[in-house]
Every structure is written in C-alpha cells, then in structure tokens.
Design an enzyme around this catalytic site. Sequence first.
Site, PDB file in Angstrom:
ATOM      1  N   HIS A 188       0.827  -1.206   0.000  1.00 46.35           N
ATOM      2  CA  HIS A 188       0.000   0.000   0.000  1.00 46.35           C
ATOM      3  C   HIS A 188       0.861   1.257   0.000  1.00 46.35           C
ATOM      4  O   HIS A 188       0.508   2.260  -0.624  1.00 46.35           O
ATOM      5  CB  HIS A 188      -0.913  -0.011   1.228  1.00 46.35           C
ATOM      6  CG  HIS A 188      -2.111  -0.884   1.044  1.00 46.35           C
ATOM      7  ND1 HIS A 188      -2.921  -1.276   2.081  1.00 46.35           N
ATOM      8  CD2 HIS A 188      -2.655  -1.433  -0.062  1.00 46.35           C
ATOM      9  CE1 HIS A 188      -3.890  -2.027   1.618  1.00 46.35           C
ATOM     10  NE2 HIS A 188      -3.755  -2.133   0.323  1.00 46.35           N
ATOM     11  N   ARG A 295     -17.293   8.833 -10.532  1.00 47.30           N
ATOM     12  CA  ARG A 295     -17.774   7.794  -9.624  1.00 47.30           C
ATOM     13  C   ARG A 295     -18.591   8.444  -8.517  1.00 47.30           C
ATOM     14  O   ARG A 295     -18.073   9.271  -7.766  1.00 47.30           O
ATOM     15  CB  ARG A 295     -16.596   7.029  -9.025  1.00 47.30           C
ATOM     16  CG  ARG A 295     -15.638   6.429 -10.044  1.00 47.30           C
ATOM     17  CD  ARG A 295     -14.444   5.789  -9.342  1.00 47.30           C
ATOM     18  NE  ARG A 295     -13.463   5.277 -10.269  1.00 47.30           N
ATOM     19  CZ  ARG A 295     -12.421   5.966 -10.734  1.00 47.30           C
ATOM     20  NH1 ARG A 295     -12.245   7.237 -10.344  1.00 47.30           N
ATOM     21  NH2 ARG A 295     -11.567   5.428 -11.562  1.00 47.30           N
ATOM     22  N   ARG A 331     -21.444   8.011 -13.316  1.00 46.93           N
ATOM     23  CA  ARG A 331     -21.856   6.625 -13.121  1.00 46.93           C
ATOM     24  C   ARG A 331     -22.723   6.527 -11.873  1.00 46.93           C
ATOM     25  O   ARG A 331     -22.373   7.044 -10.819  1.00 46.93           O
ATOM     26  CB  ARG A 331     -20.623   5.724 -12.964  1.00 46.93           C
ATOM     27  CG  ARG A 331     -20.959   4.249 -12.811  1.00 46.93           C
ATOM     28  CD  ARG A 331     -19.703   3.408 -12.677  1.00 46.93           C
ATOM     29  NE  ARG A 331     -19.040   3.610 -11.396  1.00 46.93           N
ATOM     30  CZ  ARG A 331     -17.840   3.108 -11.089  1.00 46.93           C
ATOM     31  NH1 ARG A 331     -17.169   2.420 -11.982  1.00 46.93           N
ATOM     32  NH2 ARG A 331     -17.311   3.330  -9.901  1.00 46.93           N
ATOM     33  N   GLU A 430     -18.612  -4.186 -18.787  1.00 46.18           N
ATOM     34  CA  GLU A 430     -17.555  -4.689 -17.910  1.00 46.18           C
ATOM     35  C   GLU A 430     -17.708  -6.169 -17.589  1.00 46.18           C
ATOM     36  O   GLU A 430     -17.057  -6.684 -16.671  1.00 46.18           O
ATOM     37  CB  GLU A 430     -17.488  -3.853 -16.629  1.00 46.18           C
ATOM     38  CG  GLU A 430     -18.821  -3.627 -15.962  1.00 46.18           C
ATOM     39  CD  GLU A 430     -18.779  -2.530 -14.909  1.00 46.18           C
ATOM     40  OE1 GLU A 430     -17.702  -2.261 -14.360  1.00 46.18           O
ATOM     41  OE2 GLU A 430     -19.843  -1.945 -14.648  1.00 46.18           O
ATOM     42  N   ASN A 453     -11.106  -2.839 -16.110  1.00 46.86           N
ATOM     43  CA  ASN A 453     -10.662  -3.495 -14.874  1.00 46.86           C
ATOM     44  C   ASN A 453     -11.537  -4.714 -14.573  1.00 46.86           C
ATOM     45  O   ASN A 453     -11.044  -5.834 -14.406  1.00 46.86           O
ATOM     46  CB  ASN A 453     -10.713  -2.517 -13.697  1.00 46.86           C
ATOM     47  CG  ASN A 453      -9.799  -1.327 -13.894  1.00 46.86           C
ATOM     48  OD1 ASN A 453      -8.991  -1.293 -14.815  1.00 46.86           O
ATOM     49  ND2 ASN A 453      -9.917  -0.339 -13.040  1.00 46.86           N
ATOM     50  N   ASP A 454     -12.845  -4.491 -14.490  1.00 51.27           N
ATOM     51  CA  ASP A 454     -13.750  -5.604 -14.218  1.00 51.27           C
ATOM     52  C   ASP A 454     -13.864  -6.547 -15.413  1.00 51.27           C
ATOM     53  O   ASP A 454     -13.972  -7.761 -15.241  1.00 51.27           O
ATOM     54  CB  ASP A 454     -15.138  -5.088 -13.822  1.00 51.27           C
ATOM     55  CG  ASP A 454     -15.254  -4.859 -12.317  1.00 51.27           C
ATOM     56  OD1 ASP A 454     -14.557  -5.556 -11.563  1.00 51.27           O
ATOM     57  OD2 ASP A 454     -16.032  -3.985 -11.908  1.00 51.27           O
ATOM     58  N   ARG A 464      -8.504  -9.194  -9.459  1.00 50.70           N
ATOM     59  CA  ARG A 464      -7.467  -8.227  -9.803  1.00 50.70           C
ATOM     60  C   ARG A 464      -6.826  -7.585  -8.579  1.00 50.70           C
ATOM     61  O   ARG A 464      -5.803  -6.909  -8.695  1.00 50.70           O
ATOM     62  CB  ARG A 464      -8.029  -7.158 -10.739  1.00 50.70           C
ATOM     63  CG  ARG A 464      -9.175  -6.343 -10.156  1.00 50.70           C
ATOM     64  CD  ARG A 464      -9.805  -5.462 -11.232  1.00 50.70           C
ATOM     65  NE  ARG A 464     -11.052  -4.840 -10.801  1.00 50.70           N
ATOM     66  CZ  ARG A 464     -11.137  -3.652 -10.230  1.00 50.70           C
ATOM     67  NH1 ARG A 464     -10.037  -2.957 -10.021  1.00 50.70           N
ATOM     68  NH2 ARG A 464     -12.304  -3.156  -9.882  1.00 50.70           N
ATOM     69  N   CYS A 501     -12.923   3.457 -19.924  1.00 49.68           N
ATOM     70  CA  CYS A 501     -12.648   4.226 -18.702  1.00 49.68           C
ATOM     71  C   CYS A 501     -11.859   3.423 -17.668  1.00 49.68           C
ATOM     72  O   CYS A 501     -11.668   3.872 -16.555  1.00 49.68           O
ATOM     73  CB  CYS A 501     -13.948   4.749 -18.080  1.00 49.68           C
ATOM     74  SG  CYS A 501     -15.076   3.454 -17.529  1.00 49.68           S
TER      75      CYS A 501
END
Length: 543
Positions: A188, A295, A331, A430, A453-454, A464, A501
């Site tokens: 992280h 988002r 979104r 996605e 990503n998804d 992921r 995106c």
Amino acid sequence: MTVLNGKGVLDGIAIGKIVFYQRKGQEAVKRHVENTEEELRRYQDAKEQEAADLKKLYEKALHEAGEKSAKIFEIHQMILEDIDFCDAITDTIKSERVNAEYAVKKACDTYIQTISAIDDPYLKERAADIRDISQKLIGILTNSESDTFTSEEPVIIAADDLTPSETVQLDKSKILAFITINGSVNSHTAILARSMNIPAVVAVGEELGLKYNGNNAIVDGASGRIYIAPDAETVRLFSERREAKKAEQEQLHSLKGKKSVTMDGKEINIYANIGRPEDVEAVLRNDAEGIGLFRSEFLYLGRETYPTEEEQFQAYRSVAENMQGKQVIIRTLDIGADKQADYFEMPKEANPAMGCRAIRICLTRQDIFKTQLRALYRASAFGNIAIMFPMIISVGEVRAIKQIIHAVQLELSGEGAAYNPETKLGIMVETPAAALISDELAKEVDFFSIGTNDLTQYTLAIDRQNPSLEHFYDAHHKAVLTLIRITAENAHKNGIFVGICGELGADLSLTETFLRMGIDELSVSAPCVLPLRKKVMETRMDR
C-alpha cells in the site's frame, strides 16, 4: 561511493540528503485492571477517534494521491470494525482483566503470527494493515504523540518501512524520495508513492542502515539503485538525466489546448476519471476534454446514512458547472464488492464481486435509485451531463432502468423542476455477457463505456486485487482485447460512441490498438491525460 540495490517503485531521479524516519516508542505494557468496563469504554473511545482520523487520512489521500490510494484507508476502516479483530480485543480485556492497549497488541500479534505463516503476498499486506491500525490504537490509548517529521529542506526519507498512514501524513513538499529496508512494489505504501508521484525504492535490505543518515545520495527509481556519497561525475550524469525528464514534462505542458489528433488526422477524445467534485481542479489543470467517469460512490461511503437528494444534486451540479459545457459522464452508484457501506445492511456474501452490487442494488432498492436519478436529472439543467449505469448484463435491465427514469421525469415535470430530457444514457460494458450482446444493448443506449478493470477480471476469472495471482493476470489477454473490439464494432454499427474508462485506457502500448479498433474516447486519471495526448499525436494510422 556506495551503491545499494532494491526494487524501484516509480521512475524518477532524486538527489539530496538521506534522513531516517524516527518513530516514537509506544508502550503497551501489560497491566492488571479491576474495572474491565472502564477498559472497554477506553477501547471504544479510541476506536471512535481512530475512525475519525482514518476519515481525515482518506480525505488527504484522495486530494493528494487519488481515489485508488484513498481506498487503502477504507480497508483500514473495515479492519478496525472487523468483528473477529474487535472480539479478540474485548475478550482479552474481559477474560484476562488487562488494559486495553495490551489487548490490542495481543490481538495484533496473534493475527500477524497467523498470517505470516502463510506464504501469500496478499495476506502479508493485510498483516501490514493490521499493524498500522494497531499502532495507531495503542498511540491513542497511551496518549503517545503521533510520529512527526520536520525538515527545513526537501530530503530523501529512509525507513525500515513506512505504513500508509505515516506516508500520507508526510509533507509532500519536503520529500524527494522514499527508500525502505523492507516493503514490496505492491504494498500500500508503494501504491501511495506512485500516486503521489514520488520516486521510491523498496526492499533494499539491511545494508540500508542508520550509518547513512545525513549522507548525500542519488535515488534512481527506474533501476532501483541508490548511490550513497556519489562522486562528482555520477552527480553530473544523474543531474543531466533529471533535467531531461524535466524538459519532457515541459513538453507535455505545451500540449495543453491542442486537440488529440493522430498524425494522419484521426481525432479521439481524452477524458478524465474523477471520484469527487474536488478532482475537477486536476481535470482542468491537465486539460482533459471532459469527464468520462465520475464515480458517485463518494457520496455513499464513509458515512452512516444515505445521502439526500439535495446533497447529491449539489455535488453533480458543481461538477457540471465547473466543467463549463464539457461532457460529464456520471456513473450511478457502484456499491458492493470491495466498496461497502454498513447502513445498506447488505447480507454477507461468499463472493461479493459476483453478488448484489451496482445496478443490481439499484433495481432491487428502487427508492435509493430514484433519489439518485432525481438529483442527476435536476443537475442536468446546469451542464452537459450524461448518465451511465454499471454492471449491465441484459437488455431487460436497461429497459427496467428506462421505466424508472420515465417515472422520475414525470415526477420532476409535475413539480416544475428544470431538467434536460435529452440527457444521454449509457452503460458500462464490464462483463463478457455485456460485450457479447453489445449489438442488442447498443440499440437501447446512447453510448458504451468499457470498464476494462472488471472486464479483465471477469473474463480471466482472476481477482485483480489479489497480488499473489499477479503472474496469472494478463490485461493484454487476447480474449479481453477481442471483447473490446466486438463492443466497439457493435457500437459503431448502431451509431453510438464507445469509450474506455478502465486502467487500460492509460496503457500507452495499447493506444494505437484502441485507435485502430475505433475507440472514440479514452478516460484516464488526470495526470495521464497529457502523456496520452502526446502518444496519440505521435501515432500514424495510415500505414
């Protein structure tokens, strides 16, 4: 001159003095207590204070490092409230009649000992999170001052390792680079360093010792090398490299105000992704042509009740107005999976990534959905807003959404509320399901936005967010690129535009591939806008 080797986290060159990060000791000595209720109260008070501190760290990380990095502190909040972790602490206080700080230390040590026995990088990262949270709890309980770092000049910070909370609290203007004895490129702290655009080298080993405190050094984030007490020639060479990088950045700034057009005239829109209204500043500073993904989850996370229609309206309106006519694609809420809010009272799921999330919540809890849609449509009167729906897998879902929208529009019209009835509607592609029926879906909406990503994780059946599976995870997998191509072809066949995106949008090795597929828009994090524009402007499509 001494050369140490580690793992580079972020390309970049730093030249300056090494200063070791010194921590104040936090005592968690075991004490017998008579009044266990008082100790439980102390623990609860400390938990509440840490929760408030984590909220502040989230806000700071969001502002300085972006949403992906800020999520680290959402994970910390979840661990802080974890039932097993909390029960281990309270049970120790009650059964052993000991002080709260010792109970926290014991729970922490037990968890870390268990996790460390398993050779799994993902779990090891959780161990670091638990240690960070526990240290902060003990500090609150013992009234220990927080670790501080002050310097008159920017320096290279060295440490055995840095926790996420330590990293984000540092003054960025005083940091040239991070170098650590331990750590990993997937930790992280490494994620934060990358997001904060600070060169870093981790896992240098015990050779990096206090004996180098105060020494001049060069940190090369690309190679992972640290040059301690460098000679004049080495300083000259790296200074020249640093100036070349600086000139490259200045060249990028010169692209502001220019269109994103290939050498042979193909134009593409380069938009930016944001997570909060405050992010608009970075969007405008980096000259994005619009917002491809706003988002809306920020309105729902880190609070105890649902956001009101007015709260949402004000947030959406402010972004639309600040973008001054540029398109803003918002979104609808994507709660679920790794984004949880307790007040939703969602049942525990064995596989939340495949569970009740995003549009599935909206269609089964229509009161929540209608509140958001009312706010979005009211805001549409103040700018160029488009609405996008996540996790769509069927035409039936889109038609159900349209029915709810129709009811919302009738309500607003009956109230005399202003809104744009021509607001564009789009869906996130996605899942493989959405990509494979994109010909049918394209007939129902105005645009597609591919969430790579998804799409990648669902296509490859790989989490992921699990670093232990990193060597299996291939975002360039032929199956993923084929689904993107199919989606683009079906969008254009039906006369709608298609964007990307997800993180692949910023992958410069795929820019030409996406252009050849006919992708109309790429939406990336704000700092990636100008490098992507440069790549587009250097690309030829007629060969």
